[in-house]
Design a protein around this motif. Structure first.
Motif, PDB file in Angstrom:
ATOM      1  N   PRO A  91       0.801  -1.369   0.020  1.00  0.00           N
ATOM      2  CA  PRO A  91      -0.169  -0.075   0.186  1.00  0.00           C
ATOM      3  C   PRO A  91       0.852   1.305  -0.127  1.00  0.00           C
ATOM      4  O   PRO A  91       1.830   1.324   0.495  1.00  0.00           O
ATOM      5  N   HIS A  92       0.189   2.203  -0.756  1.00  0.00           N
ATOM      6  CA  HIS A  92       1.174   3.461  -0.826  1.00  0.00           C
ATOM      7  C   HIS A  92       0.889   4.504   0.196  1.00  0.00           C
ATOM      8  O   HIS A  92       1.647   5.554   0.632  1.00  0.00           O
ATOM      9  N   VAL A  93      -0.387   4.371   0.810  1.00  0.00           N
ATOM     10  CA  VAL A  93      -0.538   5.353   1.915  1.00  0.00           C
ATOM     11  C   VAL A  93      -1.102   4.511   3.009  1.00  0.00           C
ATOM     12  O   VAL A  93      -2.262   3.633   2.797  1.00  0.00           O
ATOM     13  N   ILE A  94      -0.884   4.665   4.274  1.00  0.00           N
ATOM     14  CA  ILE A  94      -1.634   3.888   5.264  1.00  0.00           C
ATOM     15  C   ILE A  94      -2.238   5.184   6.190  1.00  0.00           C
ATOM     16  O   ILE A  94      -1.168   5.986   6.555  1.00  0.00           O
ATOM     17  N   LEU A  95      -3.336   5.184   6.600  1.00  0.00           N
ATOM     18  CA  LEU A  95      -3.934   5.999   7.515  1.00  0.00           C
ATOM     19  C   LEU A  95      -4.200   5.498   8.784  1.00  0.00           C
ATOM     20  O   LEU A  95      -4.831   4.683   8.870  1.00  0.00           O
ATOM     21  N   LEU A  96      -3.516   6.262   9.756  1.00  0.00           N
ATOM     22  CA  LEU A  96      -3.633   5.585  11.139  1.00  0.00           C
ATOM     23  C   LEU A  96      -3.906   6.492  12.103  1.00  0.00           C
ATOM     24  O   LEU A  96      -3.985   7.665  12.105  1.00  0.00           O
ATOM     25  N   PRO A  97      -4.936   5.862  13.203  1.00  0.00           N
ATOM     26  CA  PRO A  97      -5.384   6.791  14.254  1.00  0.00           C
ATOM     27  C   PRO A  97      -4.259   7.664  15.035  1.00  0.00           C
ATOM     28  O   PRO A  97      -4.601   8.597  15.567  1.00  0.00           O
ATOM     29  N   GLU A  98      -2.937   7.015  14.964  1.00  0.00           N
ATOM     30  CA  GLU A  98      -1.968   7.722  15.754  1.00  0.00           C
ATOM     31  C   GLU A  98      -1.583   8.955  15.135  1.00  0.00           C
ATOM     32  O   GLU A  98      -0.835   9.803  15.538  1.00  0.00           O
ATOM     33  N   VAL A  99      -1.889   9.317  13.786  1.00  0.00           N
ATOM     34  CA  VAL A  99      -1.443  10.519  12.937  1.00  0.00           C
ATOM     35  C   VAL A  99      -2.562  11.257  12.622  1.00  0.00           C
ATOM     36  O   VAL A  99      -3.726  10.806  11.972  1.00  0.00           O
ATOM     37  N   THR A 100      -2.711  12.510  13.154  1.00  0.00           N
ATOM     38  CA  THR A 100      -3.756  13.285  12.850  1.00  0.00           C
ATOM     39  C   THR A 100      -3.957  13.398  11.237  1.00  0.00           C
ATOM     40  O   THR A 100      -3.020  13.675  10.571  1.00  0.00           O
ATOM     41  N   PHE A 101      -5.302  13.546  10.711  1.00  0.00           N
ATOM     42  CA  PHE A 101      -5.267  13.347   9.307  1.00  0.00           C
ATOM     43  C   PHE A 101      -5.017  14.742   8.758  1.00  0.00           C
ATOM     44  O   PHE A 101      -5.730  15.724   9.131  1.00  0.00           O
ATOM     45  N   ASP A 102      -4.367  14.768   7.691  1.00  0.00           N
ATOM     46  CA  ASP A 102      -3.818  16.078   7.042  1.00  0.00           C
ATOM     47  C   ASP A 102      -4.522  15.948   5.587  1.00  0.00           C
ATOM     48  O   ASP A 102      -3.472  15.468   4.977  1.00  0.00           O
ATOM     49  N   GLN A 103      -5.505  16.504   5.312  1.00  0.00           N
ATOM     50  CA  GLN A 103      -6.151  16.341   4.035  1.00  0.00           C
ATOM     51  C   GLN A 103      -5.301  16.867   2.949  1.00  0.00           C
ATOM     52  O   GLN A 103      -5.159  15.985   1.904  1.00  0.00           O
ATOM     53  N   VAL A 135      -2.758   2.553  -3.674  1.00  0.00           N
ATOM     54  CA  VAL A 135      -3.521   1.902  -2.770  1.00  0.00           C
ATOM     55  C   VAL A 135      -3.569   2.454  -1.473  1.00  0.00           C
ATOM     56  O   VAL A 135      -2.425   2.745  -0.855  1.00  0.00           O
ATOM     57  N   VAL A 136      -4.600   2.871  -1.067  1.00  0.00           N
ATOM     58  CA  VAL A 136      -4.739   3.427   0.558  1.00  0.00           C
ATOM     59  C   VAL A 136      -5.642   2.368   1.467  1.00  0.00           C
ATOM     60  O   VAL A 136      -6.495   1.777   1.384  1.00  0.00           O
ATOM     61  N   VAL A 137      -4.588   2.426   2.575  1.00  0.00           N
ATOM     62  CA  VAL A 137      -5.513   1.391   3.521  1.00  0.00           C
ATOM     63  C   VAL A 137      -5.869   2.626   4.819  1.00  0.00           C
ATOM     64  O   VAL A 137      -4.891   3.067   5.402  1.00  0.00           O
ATOM     65  N   VAL A 138      -7.139   2.475   5.132  1.00  0.00           N
ATOM     66  CA  VAL A 138      -7.366   3.673   6.302  1.00  0.00           C
ATOM     67  C   VAL A 138      -7.994   2.882   7.655  1.00  0.00           C
ATOM     68  O   VAL A 138      -8.868   1.796   7.319  1.00  0.00           O
ATOM     69  N   ASP A 153       6.605  11.023   7.081  1.00  0.00           N
ATOM     70  CA  ASP A 153       5.608  11.414   6.465  1.00  0.00           C
ATOM     71  C   ASP A 153       4.242  11.138   7.028  1.00  0.00           C
ATOM     72  O   ASP A 153       3.185  11.547   6.850  1.00  0.00           O
ATOM     73  N   GLY A 154       4.211  10.081   8.095  1.00  0.00           N
ATOM     74  CA  GLY A 154       2.902   9.693   8.866  1.00  0.00           C
ATOM     75  C   GLY A 154       2.294   8.680   7.989  1.00  0.00           C
ATOM     76  O   GLY A 154       1.037   8.011   8.351  1.00  0.00           O
ATOM     77  N   PHE A 155       2.601   8.164   6.666  1.00  0.00           N
ATOM     78  CA  PHE A 155       1.794   7.346   5.798  1.00  0.00           C
ATOM     79  C   PHE A 155       2.360   5.866   5.662  1.00  0.00           C
ATOM     80  O   PHE A 155       1.865   5.247   4.883  1.00  0.00           O
ATOM     81  N   GLY A 156       3.339   5.588   6.537  1.00  0.00           N
ATOM     82  CA  GLY A 156       3.845   4.176   6.185  1.00  0.00           C
ATOM     83  C   GLY A 156       4.384   3.695   7.341  1.00  0.00           C
ATOM     84  O   GLY A 156       4.296   4.349   8.329  1.00  0.00           O
ATOM     85  N   ILE A 157       4.713   2.426   7.273  1.00  0.00           N
ATOM     86  CA  ILE A 157       5.625   1.983   8.430  1.00  0.00           C
ATOM     87  C   ILE A 157       6.966   1.786   8.252  1.00  0.00           C
ATOM     88  O   ILE A 157       7.642   1.471   7.132  1.00  0.00           O
ATOM     89  N   THR A 158       7.788   1.644   9.366  1.00  0.00           N
ATOM     90  CA  THR A 158       9.303   1.762   9.279  1.00  0.00           C
ATOM     91  C   THR A 158       9.799   0.439   9.442  1.00  0.00           C
ATOM     92  O   THR A 158       8.954  -0.574   9.638  1.00  0.00           O
ATOM     93  N   VAL A 171      -1.347  11.173  -2.648  1.00  0.00           N
ATOM     94  CA  VAL A 171      -2.166  10.350  -3.698  1.00  0.00           C
ATOM     95  C   VAL A 171      -1.866  10.600  -4.971  1.00  0.00           C
ATOM     96  O   VAL A 171      -1.644   9.692  -5.917  1.00  0.00           O
ATOM     97  N   ARG A 172      -1.713  11.853  -5.170  1.00  0.00           N
ATOM     98  CA  ARG A 172      -1.533  12.659  -6.718  1.00  0.00           C
ATOM     99  C   ARG A 172      -0.264  12.134  -7.036  1.00  0.00           C
ATOM    100  O   ARG A 172       0.134  11.481  -8.193  1.00  0.00           O
TER     101      ARG A 172
END
Lengths: 421, 421
Positions: free
Chosen positions: B213-225, B243-246, B372-377, B232-233
Motif C-alpha cells: 500500500p502506498h498510503v496508510i492512514l493511522l489513528p496515531e497520526v492526525t489526518f492532514d487532508q 492503494v490506500v489502507v485506512v 510522513d505519517g503514511f507508512g511503516i518503518t 495520492v496524486r
C-alpha cells in the motif's frame, strides 16, 4: 518450411483470481508447439497494447515465472475496460489491430475476457479474412459474473463463489456469537451488477434450514422492502441474528439500482456508500437493529489465497485448449466448459461458435431461486457446489503469498504510426 | 481428598479467528488435570452467562469437537459486549458472580478478552477473597486490536494482520492491472478504533519502495487532508495507481473520527458509509480519480481460513498456560507472550499482574511510523513480520471450511434467584 506465426494474447475487462492461470495455459502450451506457434506476445493493458503496438514478449519470461502465473491473481500483463466500437462506427480500430498483427507476424489471437471480448474476437476473425490477412481468433472465457452463454461456467467465478461462501460462513459465526448484546444484522455486499451468481454462491455457506445466510438479495428478484424487512425481523426473532448477502445489482421496482436511489440526499446529491450500507441503514431505521456491513469489492475477485481448485484447473485448461484448438485450425470459437455430471462432478472442454456467444447474458434461472426470492434451491446447490470444490493454495513466503511479477519486456515497435486511444 | 473445584471460562468482547483456539487450550489442558480441576463450565454469551447462571457444560463435548475449536472462528459459547461497572457502582454484579461460582463449586475463573475483561478478572479475584470464597482468576488475552500492555502481542491480532496484508497485496495486483482505463485509487478500510496496529500490518504487503500500500492512514497520526491528497496524486502520477489502507479510527485535527464528520449532511443527519467510502469520495471530489473501496469489517476478524499459524499457536498456548498457572496457584495474572528474538522469531509465555494491565492501551509507537505519517518503518516490519508467519488451514468439506458447532448443553441451575442484565 515456413516460419510459424506468432500469437497475440490479451486480458480484457475486470481481472480475476485465476485469469493468469489461463495465461499460463496459453503460454506453456504454445511453448510446447514451437513448430506451429512462434512467440506469444501479450498486450500491455489488454487490447490497448495491440492498438498502440505496445506488445510484451512473453518469451523473455522464464518457465518458472510463467508457471507462477498459475497461482498469481490480477492481470499479469495489464487489462483494460475498452470496448471496441462496432465495425460501422470505427472500422479503423479493427484495421489497426490487423495492421499490428501483420507487422508482428501474428496469426493467432487469444482473447481472454467476457462477452464484449468474445464479440471483438469474432469481428477480428471476420475482418482479417476480408483484409487478406486471416487471423485465427479464439476466445478464452473469463468473468467472475458467470454470465457467458454456452459454457457451463466461466473461469474466475468459482473462486469468487468460494470466497463469498467462505466469508459468509465465517462472518456469520462471528455475528452469531455476539448477537446477545451486539450486532443483530450483518450485511455483506458482493459483486454482480446484472446477474446474481455471486450472491447466490453465498447460499452454499448454509447447509441446513436456518443456517446463514438468511437472506440473499439478487438482481433477478425485484426488491420488495416490506417482504425483506419482514424476513429480517422474523429471522432475528427466531435466531437472534440475521445474515444478509446483497448483490450490488439489486434493483427497485422501477428498475433503478437500490444503491443509486438510496444514496441521494434531498437535493439529489449523490451520497457515499453502496447497497450494503444502504440496506444496513434501512434495517436500522425501520427495525432498529444494530448492524454491521462489509463491502468485499476487489477483495473478492482477487482472493487467490482461497481460490477454488476446480476453478483454477478450469482456467488453466481453457487457456491450454485455446492453443490446441488453434493448432487444429479452429477459428472464431470460444472454449467452453461442459458438465456431464453434478455428482460426482465431471466436466470436459468444448467449443462454441463466437457468432452464438455475443450479446447473450446468462442470469440465474428461476428454478435456482426459492419461492420467497431470498434463497437458493437444491437445484442451484447442485450446480454451484462443485465449482467451489478443492483448495489450491499459492506458495507462501514470510507469511504472504509469493505472487510473481513478470518482467514484461516490450517488443520493438515496427510501425511508424501511433494510434490514439 | 477433596473434590477438585470446577472452572469457569468465558469469552469477552469482539470475537476473533482464534479465540476458540484459546478455549481449546483451556479445556484440553483442564481435562488432562482432572485431579485438580473438575468440569469446565463456559458462560453462554460470555460473562452474561455467569450473571444469569446460564452455564454450558463443556464436559458434554467430545474430544474431537473440542479439538475442532482450534480451527473454528467466532465465539463457540457466545461472547458479549458487557462491561461490569466499578465495584462502587454495582457491587451486586460482582457478588452475583461469586454467588454463582460458589453454587457451582467454581474455584477457577478464566476470562478470555481484552482490557475490560482483565479489569473484571482482577476485581473478581479481589472481591472473592474478601467474601470468603476465593477464586483464582486468570486472564487469557485476546484482541484483534493488539492494544494490551505487558504482552508482546495479543492472540487474534496476527490473523487479522495476515488477512489485511494478504488482501492488500491481492487487491493491489487487481488495481494495478486495471489502472490504465479503470480504477486509479483503491481504498481498504480496516478495524482499529484507537490503535493502528491492523492498518500498519497492511504495510507488510509491500516489500520494496513503491510497492502498495502506498498510503496508510493511522489513528496515531492526525489526518492532514492536503498532505494526503498530495501523496495520492504523486503516487498516481508515478505508478498510475494508488492503494490506500485506512483505519476506522483515523481522526481529524479536532479529534473527531473522519467518518463521523464526513457522513453528516447539512442538517447534521448521519449519512451512510464509513471512513473508506468517505476517503474515496474525497479522492474523487478533489483529484477526480476513479476509485473503488472495500470495507472488510467482520470478514477480517473471522477469516480463520487465512489465519496466521503463529497466532493460532499462541492463542492455544495462552489458554493452556492459563490452566497450568492456575494449577500452580497463580491468581490475578494475565498470561503474556514474551519475545526474545525477532529473527529468528522466538517467543515464550509469561505472566503479568492484573493490577498492571488495566486501563492501559498500547498504541503504535512513533518509531514504527514513517516520517510522513503514511507508512511503516523497518522497525515496525521487524515487529510485525513474525506475527503473520505460517499458514494453519482448517480442514475443508465440500469446498468449505469444516467448522464445528458445539452442543452447548446447559448446566442445571442451582440458584433460585434471577439476575437482570
Amino acid at each position: 518450411m515456413a516460419k510459424p506465426k506468432n500469437a497475440f494474447y490479451a486480458q480484457s475487462g475486470g481481472v480475476t483470481a485465476v485469469i493468469n492461470a489461463s495465461a499460463a495455459g496459453v503460454i506453456e502450451t504454445a511453448r510446447k508447439h514451437k513448430d506451429r506457434i512462434g512467440r506469444v506476445y501479450a498486450g500491455r493493458n489488454g487490447i490497448i497494447g495491440a492498438l498502440t503496438e505496445d506488445l510484451i514478449d512473453t518469451s523473455r519470461e522464464s518457465a518458472k515465472a510463467v508457471a507462477a502465473l498459475r497461482h498469481t491473481p490480477g492481470g499479469a500483463f495489464g487489462s483494460c475496460r475498452y470496448k471496441l466500437k462496432s465495425l460501422e462506427e470505427n472500422r479503423a480500430q479493427y484495421e489497426r489491430l490487423i495492421e499490428v498483427f501483420q507487422a508482428h507476424d501474428i496469426g493467432y489471437f487469444f482473447y481472454n475476457g467476457g462477452g464484449d471480448s468474445a464479440d471483438t474476437c469474432h469481428k477480428v476473425s471476420q475482418l482479417s479474412k476480408k483484409m487478406g490477412y486471416p487471423v485465427q481468433a479464439i476466445h478464452v472465457p473469463k468473468t467472475v459474473d458467470n454470465d457467458l452463454p454456452l459454457t457451463d461456467t466461466c473461469p474466475g467465478f468459482g473462486s469468487v463463489a468460494k470466497y463469498v461462501a467462505v466469508s459468509t460462513r465465517e462472518a456469520a459465526l462471528d455475528v452469531k456469537s455476539m448477537s446477545r448484546t451486539s450486532t443483530k444484522v450483518f450485511i455483506l455486499e458482493v459483486m454482480g451488477r446484472h446477474a446474481g451468481w455471486i450472491a447466490a454462491a453465498a447460499g452454499l455457506a448454509g447447509e441446513n434450514p436456518g443456517d446463514p445466510p438468511h437472506v440473499i438479495l439478487l438482481p433477478e428478484v425485484t426488491f420488495d422492502q416490506e417482504a425483506f424487512l419482514k424476513k429480517v425481523r422474523q429471522t432475528v426473532e427466531k435466531y437472534d441474528y440475521c445474515v444478509v448477502v446483497v448483490s450490488e445489482g439489486t434493483r427497485n421496482p422501477d428498475g433503478s439500482f437500490l444503491a443509486e436511489a438510496g444514496t441521494k440526499d434531498a437535493f439529489g446529491h449523490s451520497q457515499l456508500g453502496g447497497v450494503g450500507p444502504f440496506i444496513a441503514q434501512m434495517v436500522k431505521d425501520k427495525l432498529g437493529y444494530k448492524y454491521h456491513w462489509a463491502v468485499a469489492d476487489y477483495l473478492q475477485r482477487s482472493a487467490r489465497h482461497i481460490a477454488s481448485k476446480t476453478d483454477a484447473d478450469q482456467a488453466y485448461a481453457v487457456g491450454k485448449a485455446a492453443v490446441e484448438y488453434a493448432i487444429k485450425g479452429d477459428n472464431a470459437v470460444m472454449v467452453t466448459i461442459e458438465r456431464s455430471s453434478d455428482k460426482p462432478y465431471r466436466w470436459k472442454l468444448g467449443k462454441a461458435n463466437l457468432s452464438r456467444v455475443a450479446n447473450h447474458e446468462k442470469t440465474l434461472p428461476k428454478r435456482f431461486i426459492t419461492r420467497d426470492g431470498f434463497g437458493i434451491t437444491a437445484q442451484a446447490r447442485r450446480y454451484l457446489a462443485p465449482l467451489i470444490k478443492g483448495e489450491d493454495y499459492p506458495p507462501y513466503k514470510n507469511g504472504l503469498p509469493d505472487y510473481v511479477t513478470l518482467k514484461n519486456v516490450a517488443v520493438k515497435k515496427k510501425l511508424k504510426t501511433d494510434f490514439d486511444i
